[in-house]
Enzyme design. Structure first.
Site, PDB file in Angstrom:
ATOM      1  CG  ASP A 117      -4.159   4.808   8.339  1.00  0.00           C
ATOM      2  OD1 ASP A 117      -3.015   5.249   8.614  1.00  0.00           O
ATOM      3  OD2 ASP A 117      -4.459   4.414   7.191  1.00  0.00           O
ATOM      4  CG  HIS A 162      -1.656   3.409   4.691  1.00  0.00           C
ATOM      5  ND1 HIS A 162      -2.977   3.144   4.927  1.00  0.00           N
ATOM      6  CD2 HIS A 162      -1.121   2.258   4.206  1.00  0.00           C
ATOM      7  CE1 HIS A 162      -3.238   1.889   4.593  1.00  0.00           C
ATOM      8  NE2 HIS A 162      -2.128   1.329   4.164  1.00  0.00           N
ATOM      9  CB  SER A 164      -0.958   0.011   1.187  1.00  0.00           C
ATOM     10  OG  SER A 164      -0.254  -0.248   2.380  1.00  0.00           O
TER      11      SER A 164
HETATM   12  C1  LIG Z   1       3.592   2.106   5.666  1.00  0.00           C
HETATM   13  O1  LIG Z   1       4.880   2.582   5.959  1.00  0.00           O
HETATM   14  C2  LIG Z   1       5.128   2.862   7.323  1.00  0.00           C
HETATM   15  C3  LIG Z   1       6.513   3.429   7.390  1.00  0.00           C
HETATM   16  O2  LIG Z   1       7.439   2.486   6.940  1.00  0.00           O
HETATM   17  C4  LIG Z   1       4.950   1.606   8.147  1.00  0.00           C
HETATM   18  O3  LIG Z   1       5.095   1.911   9.507  1.00  0.00           O
HETATM   19  C5  LIG Z   1       3.591   1.030   7.894  1.00  0.00           C
HETATM   20  O4  LIG Z   1       3.469  -0.177   8.563  1.00  0.00           O
HETATM   21  C6  LIG Z   1       3.382   0.821   6.412  1.00  0.00           C
HETATM   22  N1  LIG Z   1       2.050   0.366   6.211  1.00  0.00           N
HETATM   23  C7  LIG Z   1       1.739  -0.618   5.385  1.00  0.00           C
HETATM   24  C8  LIG Z   1       0.316  -1.023   5.382  1.00  0.00           C
HETATM   25  O5  LIG Z   1       2.571  -1.155   4.652  1.00  0.00           O
END
Ligand SMILES: *[C@@H]1O[C@H](CO)[C@@H](O)[C@H](O)[C@H]1NC(C)=O
Ligand SMILES: *[C@@H]1O[C@H](CO)[C@@H](O)[C@H](O)[C@H]1NC(C)=O
Ligand SMILES: *[C@@H]1O[C@H](CO)[C@@H](O)[C@H](O)[C@H]1NC(C)=O
Ligand SMILES: *[C@@H]1O[C@H](CO)[C@@H](O)[C@H](O)[C@H]1NC(C)=O
Length: 272
Positions: A239, A242, A36
C-alpha cells in the site's frame, strides 16, 4: 509428618510469593502513542492481517499490556487490537521493543522485572488531535494513570510515532514543530515526570507533499531526553503507506536501543 509437609509448603510459598510481588512492583511501563505505524499494520493487506508473528514479537510472560478495560493481560500481537478498533491491526514495534529491552544482556543498561505496555495509538490522527484537553490526550493520560494505579511500577518512556497526517496541509506542517514540543511538555507535566524519556520516530516518506517539513521538525526537537530514530529506508507494505512486519522488527529494535542509551550508566568507583 502432615504438619511438617504443611510447614514446608508454607515456607515454599513464602519464598515464591514475595518474589512475584517484587516483580509486580518492578513494572517498567512504556506508553505507545501516535498513529497507524505505531498501532501496527505489519502484515495487513486488503484489510486482512496475515497472522505472521516473527520470533522477535512472540509473547513472553514478562510482557504485559494494559487492555482497553484497564486490566493487565499478557501481551500479544496485534498489541492495539482493542484500542485502534476501527482499523485492521497487525504487527507494530511494541512487542519487539519489549523483547529487545528484556533480552539486553548488558548489565549496565538493563531493567529488571516486567514490561508493561500501554497502547494508545490511533491511525490517521493529526498532532492537533493529541493536544492537551482533546479526547486522545485525555485517553492517554487516563491510561497512563491507570497503569500506575496498583503502585507497581513507573513509566520509563513514551514511544511516539506520528506525523504522516500532518504532511498534507502546509499549515499543519508549518505548525508541527511547535505543536509537537507543546504536546511533549504538557504530557511530561501531566505525568509528573519532567524529564521522562521520549523516543520518537522520524517519518520516511509520505502521502502528503510536506514530509520534509515534518521530518525537519521531528529531527530538530531540542528538548532534553527526547530522542529520534529515523524510519528512512525501512520497507513499506504494497500500500506504500505502512511499515511491513520486518520493518517493524527493525524499528522496534532501534527504539529499544535508543531507550537503553537513556538509562543512567553506573559511575565507576575507579573514577572517584
Ligand atoms: C508509516 O511510516 C512510513 C515510514 O516512516 C511512512 O513513509 C508512512 O507515511 C507512514 N504511514 C502512515 C500512515 O503514518
Ligand atoms: C489485494 O487486492 C488487490 C486487488 O484486488 C490484489 O491485486 C492483491 O493481490 C491483493 N493483495 C493481497 C496481499 O492479497
Ligand atoms: C471508531 O469509529 C466511530 C464511528 O465513526 C467513532 O465514533 C469512534 O470514535 C472511532 N473510534 C476510534 C478508536 O477511532
Ligand atoms: C554496555 O553499555 C555501556 C553504556 O552504554 C557501554 O559503555 C558498554 O560498552 C556496553 N558493554 C557492552 C558489552 O556492550
Amino acid at each position: 509428618m502432615v504438619a511438617f509437609v504443611w510447614l514446608m509448603l508454607v515456607a515454599y510459598a513464602g519464598l515464591i510469593l514475595p518474589a512475584s510481588s517484587q516483580e509486580d512492583n518492578n513494572k517498567n511501563i512504556f506508553i505507545l502513542a501516535g498513529q497507524s505505524n505505531m498501532s501496527g499494520r505489519g502484515g495487513v493487506n486488503n484489510g486482512t492481517w496475515d497472522g505472521v508473528v516473527p520470533p522477535q514479537c512472540q509473547p513472553n510472560p514478562a510482557i504485559l499490556r494494559l487492555s482497553s478495560e484497564l486490566n493487565w493481560v499478557e501481551a500479544s500481537e496485534p498489541l492495539h487490537k482493542d484500542i485502534d478498533v476501527n482499523a485492521t491491526c497487525g504487527v507494530g514495534p511494541g512487542m519487539v521493543f519489549a523483547n529487545t529491552v528484556l533480552d539486553n544482556k548488558n548489565s549496565s543498561m538493563s531493567i529488571g522485572g516486567v514490561v508493561g505496555l500501554v497502547p494508545c495509538a490511533i491511525g490517521g490522527t493529526k498532532i492537533s488531535e493529541w493536544a492537551r484537553g482533546t479526547y486522545l490526550y485525555n485517553q492517554l493520560v487516563n491510561r497512563a494513570s491507570a497503569a500506575l494505579q496498583d503502585g507497581g511500577g513507573s513509566i520509563q518512556a513514551v514511544l511516539w510515532y506520528q506525523g504522516e497526517s500532518d504532511t498534507v496541509n502546509p499549515d499543519d506542517a508549518a505548525l508541527y514543530k511547535g505543536r509537537l514540543e507543546r504536546f511533549f511538555m504538557d504530557l511530561r507535566a501531566d505525568l509528573q515526570s519532567p524529564l521522562l524519556p521520549i523516543i520518537q520516530v522520524a517519518l520516511a516518506s509520505g502521502q502528503g507533499p510536506y514530509i520534509e517539513k515534518v521530518r525537519e521538525a521531528q529531527l530538530g526537537i531540542d528538548l532534553a531526553n527526547v530522542k529520534c530514530v529515523d524510519a528512512k529506508g525501512l520497507q513499506l507494505e504494497p500500500d506504500h503507506l505502512h511499515l511491513t512486519t520486518q520493518a517493524q522488527v527493525q524499528l522496534g529494535e532501534m527504539l529499544a536501543n535508543a531507550f537503553l542509551q537513556t538509562l543512567p550508566t553506573p559511575t565507576s568507583c575507579l573514577d572517584i
